[in-house]
Write an enzyme that holds these catalytic residues in place. Structure first.
Site, PDB file in Angstrom:
ATOM      1  N   ASP A 207      71.222  22.917  42.700  1.00  0.00           N
ATOM      2  CA  ASP A 207      70.000  23.327  42.020  1.00  0.00           C
ATOM      3  C   ASP A 207      69.831  22.440  40.796  1.00  0.00           C
ATOM      4  OD1 ASP A 207      67.674  24.727  41.697  1.00  0.00           O
ATOM      5  OD2 ASP A 207      68.605  26.663  41.294  1.00  0.00           O
TER       6      ASP A 207
ATOM      7  N   VAL B  41      69.080  23.490  37.543  1.00  0.00           N
ATOM      8  CA  VAL B  41      69.535  24.014  36.264  1.00  0.00           C
ATOM      9  C   VAL B  41      70.249  25.358  36.441  1.00  0.00           C
ATOM     10  CG1 VAL B  41      67.295  25.140  35.815  1.00  0.00           C
ATOM     11  CG2 VAL B  41      68.801  24.572  33.890  1.00  0.00           C
TER      12      VAL B  41
ATOM     13  N   ASP C 182      70.453  28.332  34.508  1.00  0.00           N
ATOM     14  CA  ASP C 182      69.771  28.946  33.371  1.00  0.00           C
ATOM     15  C   ASP C 182      70.307  30.365  33.177  1.00  0.00           C
ATOM     16  OD1 ASP C 182      68.020  29.854  31.443  1.00  0.00           O
ATOM     17  OD2 ASP C 182      66.215  29.225  32.465  1.00  0.00           O
TER      18      ASP C 182
ATOM     19  N   THR D 153      71.038  33.758  37.732  1.00  0.00           N
ATOM     20  CA  THR D 153      70.662  34.771  38.718  1.00  0.00           C
ATOM     21  C   THR D 153      70.441  34.163  40.095  1.00  0.00           C
ATOM     22  OG1 THR D 153      69.571  35.964  36.922  1.00  0.00           O
ATOM     23  CG2 THR D 153      69.077  36.685  39.154  1.00  0.00           C
ATOM     24  N   THR D 154      69.732  33.039  40.144  1.00  0.00           N
ATOM     25  CA  THR D 154      69.447  32.402  41.437  1.00  0.00           C
ATOM     26  C   THR D 154      70.726  31.899  42.089  1.00  0.00           C
ATOM     27  OG1 THR D 154      67.255  31.733  40.668  1.00  0.00           O
ATOM     28  CG2 THR D 154      68.149  30.563  42.568  1.00  0.00           C
TER      29      THR D 154
ATOM     30  N   PRO E 121      60.603  15.891  36.417  1.00  0.00           N
ATOM     31  CA  PRO E 121      59.494  15.012  36.824  1.00  0.00           C
ATOM     32  C   PRO E 121      58.727  15.490  38.045  1.00  0.00           C
ATOM     33  CG  PRO E 121      61.622  13.970  37.272  1.00  0.00           C
ATOM     34  CD  PRO E 121      61.896  15.166  36.429  1.00  0.00           C
TER      35      PRO E 121
END
Length: 215
Positions: free
Chosen positions: A110, A112, A114, A117-118, A192
């Site tokens: 993935d 990031v 953060d 949770t994902t 990007p």
């Protein structure tokens, strides 16, 4: 988090982050890559180039799509807020793909880390799938630990912040299973592939020092 905290990340930077991480990831020896969409797709493809070994088949990439961020529909803003639950919109059709997770080293990618949770959701669900496949084959993983699926995680950026979900200690505490190309402050990172004006995006990345990767 204010717009002043927005950090523009260039394609050059992403490419180099994948490149510098690849040597460490080779220690994990991934048999396949599972990219979390949409942020994990491009890093996964770039990373595969640097993981390619002569005389060895190219690592297969599989895609899953999960959504944790939800657009707040603010006109003229790219800002997003963290959602409450993970939305599973695309998963792997194991039979159609002829994908067997049992005994494999699987790298989840993935952009990031953060709230985490994902990543927590993806790992948990994939672990369940691997266990079900082993059971369907009649494999007792307690008696045959060598057939257990081993998961690793790669992200471009790991934000220094309290996480809302956990990952197993045996993964996050193992430098050969959890790979964050860069640990960064808790700011808003604009990638990007999210940009509608790549020229402006790249210009801002250069001005902020987010074009060429430095340690």
């Amino acid at each position: 988090m204010s717009a002043d905290d927005k950090q523009y990340i260039s394609y050059n930077n992403v490419h180099q982050l994948c490149q510098v991480s690849a040597e460490r990831i080779k220690n994990f020896k991934p048999d396949l890559i599972i990219a979390i969409g949409g942020g994990g797709f491009i890093p996964a493809r770039i990373l595969r180039t640097f993981l390619k070994e002569p005389g060895v088949p190219t690592i297969r990439i599989f895609a899953i799509i999960l959504s944790l961020y939800e657009d707040i529909n603010t006109v003229g803003s790219e800002k997003e807020e963290v959602g409450v639950t993970v939305k599973r919109t695309q998963w792997i059709d194991y039979e159609q793909c002829k994908l067997d997770l049992v005994g494999k080293n699987v790298l989840i990618v993935d952009e990031v880390d953060d709230t985490r949770t994902t990543l927590h959701y993806a790992l948990s669900e994939l672990e369940k799938d691997a266990a079900e496949q082993a059971k369907a084959k009649g494999i007792d993983l307690v008696k045959n630990p060598e057939m257990e699926t081993k998961f690793g995680i790669f992200v471009l950026h790991d934000k220094l912040k309290p996480k809302k979900a956990d990952l197993p200690a045996e993964i996050v505490n193992d430098k050969n299973r959890y790979f964050a190309a860069k640990t960064v402050p808790d700011k808003w990172y604009a990638y990007p592939w999210e940009s509608t004006d790549i020229v402006y995006h790249t210009k801002m990345a250069i001005e902020q020092g987010n074009d060429i990767f430095t340690e």
